[in-house]
Structure formats: structure tokens, C-alpha cells
Design a protein around this motif. Structure first.
Motif, PDB file in Angstrom:
ATOM      1  N   GLU A   1     -21.940 -50.539  42.374  1.00  0.00           N
ATOM      2  CA  GLU A   1     -21.998 -51.021  43.742  1.00  0.00           C
ATOM      3  C   GLU A   1     -21.886 -49.857  44.725  1.00  0.00           C
ATOM      4  OE1 GLU A   1     -18.802 -53.766  44.291  1.00  0.00           O
ATOM      5  OE2 GLU A   1     -17.283 -52.203  44.478  1.00  0.00           O
ATOM      6  N   TYR A   2     -22.308 -50.109  45.959  1.00  0.00           N
ATOM      7  CA  TYR A   2     -22.165 -49.126  47.024  1.00  0.00           C
ATOM      8  C   TYR A   2     -20.726 -49.170  47.518  1.00  0.00           C
ATOM      9  CZ  TYR A   2     -27.215 -48.956  46.794  1.00  0.00           C
ATOM     10  OH  TYR A   2     -28.504 -48.801  46.333  1.00  0.00           O
ATOM     11  N   VAL A   3     -20.149 -48.002  47.738  1.00  0.00           N
ATOM     12  CA  VAL A   3     -18.718 -47.929  48.045  1.00  0.00           C
ATOM     13  C   VAL A   3     -18.450 -48.252  49.510  1.00  0.00           C
ATOM     14  CG1 VAL A   3     -18.462 -46.154  46.267  1.00  0.00           C
ATOM     15  CG2 VAL A   3     -18.734 -45.462  48.665  1.00  0.00           C
ATOM     16  N   ASP A   4     -17.183 -48.443  49.826  1.00  0.00           N
ATOM     17  CA  ASP A   4     -16.758 -48.674  51.201  1.00  0.00           C
ATOM     18  C   ASP A   4     -17.175 -47.476  52.062  1.00  0.00           C
ATOM     19  OD1 ASP A   4     -14.659 -50.486  52.828  1.00  0.00           O
ATOM     20  OD2 ASP A   4     -14.463 -48.383  53.430  1.00  0.00           O
ATOM     21  N   PHE A   5     -17.599 -47.765  53.299  1.00  0.00           N
ATOM     22  CA  PHE A   5     -18.129 -46.692  54.142  1.00  0.00           C
ATOM     23  C   PHE A   5     -17.072 -45.641  54.483  1.00  0.00           C
ATOM     24  CE2 PHE A   5     -19.761 -44.858  58.171  1.00  0.00           C
ATOM     25  CZ  PHE A   5     -20.940 -44.321  57.645  1.00  0.00           C
ATOM     26  N   ALA A   6     -15.804 -46.008  54.455  1.00  0.00           N
ATOM     27  CA  ALA A   6     -14.743 -45.020  54.710  1.00  0.00           C
ATOM     28  C   ALA A   6     -14.790 -43.899  53.676  1.00  0.00           C
ATOM     29  CB  ALA A   6     -13.379 -45.706  54.695  1.00  0.00           C
TER      30      ALA A   6
ATOM     31  N   ASP B   1     -24.930 -61.685  47.617  1.00  0.00           N
ATOM     32  CA  ASP B   1     -25.793 -62.864  47.531  1.00  0.00           C
ATOM     33  C   ASP B   1     -25.426 -63.674  46.292  1.00  0.00           C
ATOM     34  OD1 ASP B   1     -26.958 -61.644  45.293  1.00  0.00           O
ATOM     35  OD2 ASP B   1     -28.816 -61.122  46.313  1.00  0.00           O
ATOM     36  N   ARG B   2     -26.184 -64.712  46.014  1.00  0.00           N
ATOM     37  CA  ARG B   2     -25.809 -65.597  44.893  1.00  0.00           C
ATOM     38  C   ARG B   2     -25.939 -64.920  43.539  1.00  0.00           C
ATOM     39  NH1 ARG B   2     -30.464 -68.693  43.050  1.00  0.00           N
ATOM     40  NH2 ARG B   2     -32.350 -68.045  44.155  1.00  0.00           N
ATOM     41  N   PHE B   3     -26.586 -63.738  43.517  1.00  0.00           N
ATOM     42  CA  PHE B   3     -26.683 -62.976  42.269  1.00  0.00           C
ATOM     43  C   PHE B   3     -25.626 -61.872  42.209  1.00  0.00           C
ATOM     44  CE2 PHE B   3     -31.022 -64.406  43.350  1.00  0.00           C
ATOM     45  CZ  PHE B   3     -31.244 -65.242  42.257  1.00  0.00           C
ATOM     46  N   GLY B   4     -24.740 -61.845  43.232  1.00  0.00           N
ATOM     47  CA  GLY B   4     -23.689 -60.843  43.262  1.00  0.00           C
ATOM     48  C   GLY B   4     -24.124 -59.498  43.806  1.00  0.00           C
TER      49      GLY B   4
END
Length: 310
Positions: free
Chosen positions: A121-126, A185-188
Motif C-alpha cells: 500500500e501507499y504510505v501515510d503522506f507524513a 474500494d470494495r476490493f481493498g
């Protein structure tokens, strides 16, 4: 040293705001981030633990000394590789000259995201902000961080530029990218949204037919709405980024341009605008209509580039 092919992680498609897949992405009270959408070449790099080296990528290809995205590969090789986080893909924009020019920042990299290959996943922008500061990287301009306040608030940032972007003599930004870090989304999957200025719009409003007694086919109407000059121009600059042709392209390149653009734009439409395709459409007729429109826009661009035009 022979390099082992590394699986490339491409940046997620950023979806046009208003497309049906963006419904429900933003709700009142959600925490959102609004970034300037930069008009350059999508690029990324990551640390390869096996070869102890920095690997660099354009949108579609792994780069090397010859295939280097106009110097981006060489730039990555100057990074302190021992400080680049393993397991992270650093995504950003390499400001190779496109439609909008950034005179002070040409051939510079602006980080806009990090992808964690372990968590997928893409990380938190911080974390992105901290990494940009730690490695001394430019960070994509951020216009706003805070609660979502509706569509009009988003649109108030469209067209602004923090980097002095210029289209001819006018200061302008391509648009914005909006992220709701908590949305799945519904696919996570995470989903990011864009809103662009009119000159970058890949969809146009259809005008009423001049002669209602001679209706156009669904295939032609679809092409008129979705094969816009902005879409053609976007792929034209991709050919330049990939070294298929030079920035000084002209009539002599028409064969190469059409050979590449017809296929790429067709694929883009089937991927991005599939939900808007007419019921029971004839694919052969659709491809024929697309191939008729593209050369008209390309010729427009040739005329603009001709000597004597601003």
C-alpha cells in the motif's frame, strides 16, 4: 555487472473526479490532501538489496544508461543508496519539458508518494514528507491538508501552481491530485483522484447535432467526447519521454506518431472509459473513428510548433 530483471511497480492510475468509480471517495469530515498535479514524466526508483544498487523506472520501463528518461537514471545514481529505504518505491515527477514549462525546475525530481512493497500500500503522506526532507528531495507542492469541504473547495485550487508553471506566457497549473488516505474500494484498493484545468481535460461536452436528421453513430459520438486534443497530446509527450522521437517533432514524424498513438489511445479508452462505451458498439467501427480523429489533432500541434507561432 549483469542486472537481474526486477518486477516493476507502476503507480496507480489517478482517476478523473466525477468518474463513477470515484463516487464515495470523499465524504464530509474525511481528512484529505490536495497536491499540485505536475506536468512531467512519471518516474520512480527503489533500492535493490540483492545488487546493492538503485534501480530506476519510467512509467513503463526499467531505465539504464542509454534508456534514461532524459537524465533521470543518471540522477538516481547520485543518490546515497545506503540511505534509500529498502522495500519502498519512491514515486515522483521528473520535470522533463511537457506542455507546461517549469523554467526554474527543469530536469528535477519531485517526490509525491512512497509504496510499501511489504504492506502492499501507499504510505501515510507524513512519511513521504519526512523521506523528502531526510534525503533532500523536492516534495510535490501541497495546497491543502485537512477536512473535506466539498467539490467547490477542491476546484478552488485547480489551475494554481506553486512552481511557476507556464503555458506560453500564462502562469498555470495542470490541476490537482486529491487523496483520502483512509479510503479503500470494495476490493481493498486505495484510489486517488484528479481534477485538471480545461486545457488538460480528456473529456469534452458534446454539442447538439447540427442536423438532427443525420444522427451520428454511438461510436462516433463516443470518440468526439473522449478522443480530445489533451488526450492525444498526453501520449505525444510520452513518446518523447520514452525516446521514440525528439522534442523537435514535426511532419517528418507523422508515421511514427500515428503508429504509436492509435494503439495507445485505443488501449487507454478501453481501460479508462469502458463504462461510457455505447451499448452493443462495433469495435471495428470504434477503432476506425479513433484513427480518423487523431491525425487532425496532431496536425493542429504541428501548426502550433511551426516557425512564427508563439
Amino acid at each position: 555487472m549483469r542486472r537481474i530483471k526486477m518486477e516493476q511497480k507502476k503507480y496507480t492510475d489517478v482517476i478523473r473526479f466525477g468518474h463513477q468509480t470515484t463516487e464515495g471517495v470523499f465524504n464530509e469530515g474525511n481528512f484529505i490532501i490536495i497536491q499540485e498535479k505536475l506536468d512531467g514524466a512519471n518516474a520512480s526508483f527503489r533500492y535493490d538489496e540483492e545488487t546493492k544498487s538503485i534501480r530506476a523506472f519510467s512509467r513503463n520501463l526499467e531505465l539504464h544508461e542509454e534508456e534514461n528518461l532524459h537524465g533521470f537514471f543518471q540522477w538516481t545514481q547520485q543518490l546515497p543508496k545506503e540511505e534509500v529505504l529498502a522495500g519502498m518505491v519512491y514515486f515522483g515527477e521528473w520535470l522533463n519539458p511537457h506542455k507546461i514549462k517549469y523554467p526554474q525546475y527543469e530536469k528535477q525530481f519531485f517526490l509525491f508518494d512512497l509504496y510499501d512493497t511489504v504492506a502492499c500500500e501507499y504510505v501515510d503522506f507524513a512519511i513521504v514528507e519526512r523521506e523528502a526532507q531526510r534525503l533532500g528531495l523536492h516534495l510535490v507542492p501541497v495546497f491543502y491538508q485537512g477536512e473535506y469541504h466539498g467539490e467547490e473547495h477542491l476546484k478552488s485550487f485547480v489551475g494554481k501552481t506553486a512552481l511557476g508553471g507556464k503555458l506560453r506566457d500564462e502562469e498555470i497549473g495542470e490541476g490537482i491530485v486529491v487523496k483520502n488516505a483512509d479510503y479503500r474500494d470494495r476490493f481493498g484498493r486505495q484510489l486517488f483522484v484528479k481534477i485538471v484545468t480545461d486545457v488538460f481535460s480528456e473529456v469534452k461536452r458534446l454539442k447538439p447535432p447540427k442536423d438532427p436528421n443525420q444522427p451520428k453513430s454511438g461510436e462516433v459520438l463516443f470518440v468526439e467526447q473522449y478522443v480530445t486534443r489533451a488526450r492525444v497530446e498526453k501520449f505525444l509527450y510520452k513518446l518523447i519521454d520514452e525516446g521514440v522521437m525528439e522534442e523537435t517533432f514535426g511532419v517528418k514524424d507523422m508515421g511514427v506518431i500515428l503508429k504509436n498513438l492509435n494503439l495507445r489511445i485505443q488501449e487507454d479508452l478501453f481501460k479508462e472509459e469502458a463504462d461510457s462505451l455505447p451499448d452493443g458498439y462495433d469495435e471495428k467501427e470504434l477503432r476506425k473513428a479513433i484513427s480518423k480523429v487523431i491525425p487532425l489533432f496532431v496536425k493542429e500541434l504541428f501548426l502550433e510548433k511551426a516557425p512564427g507561432n508563439p
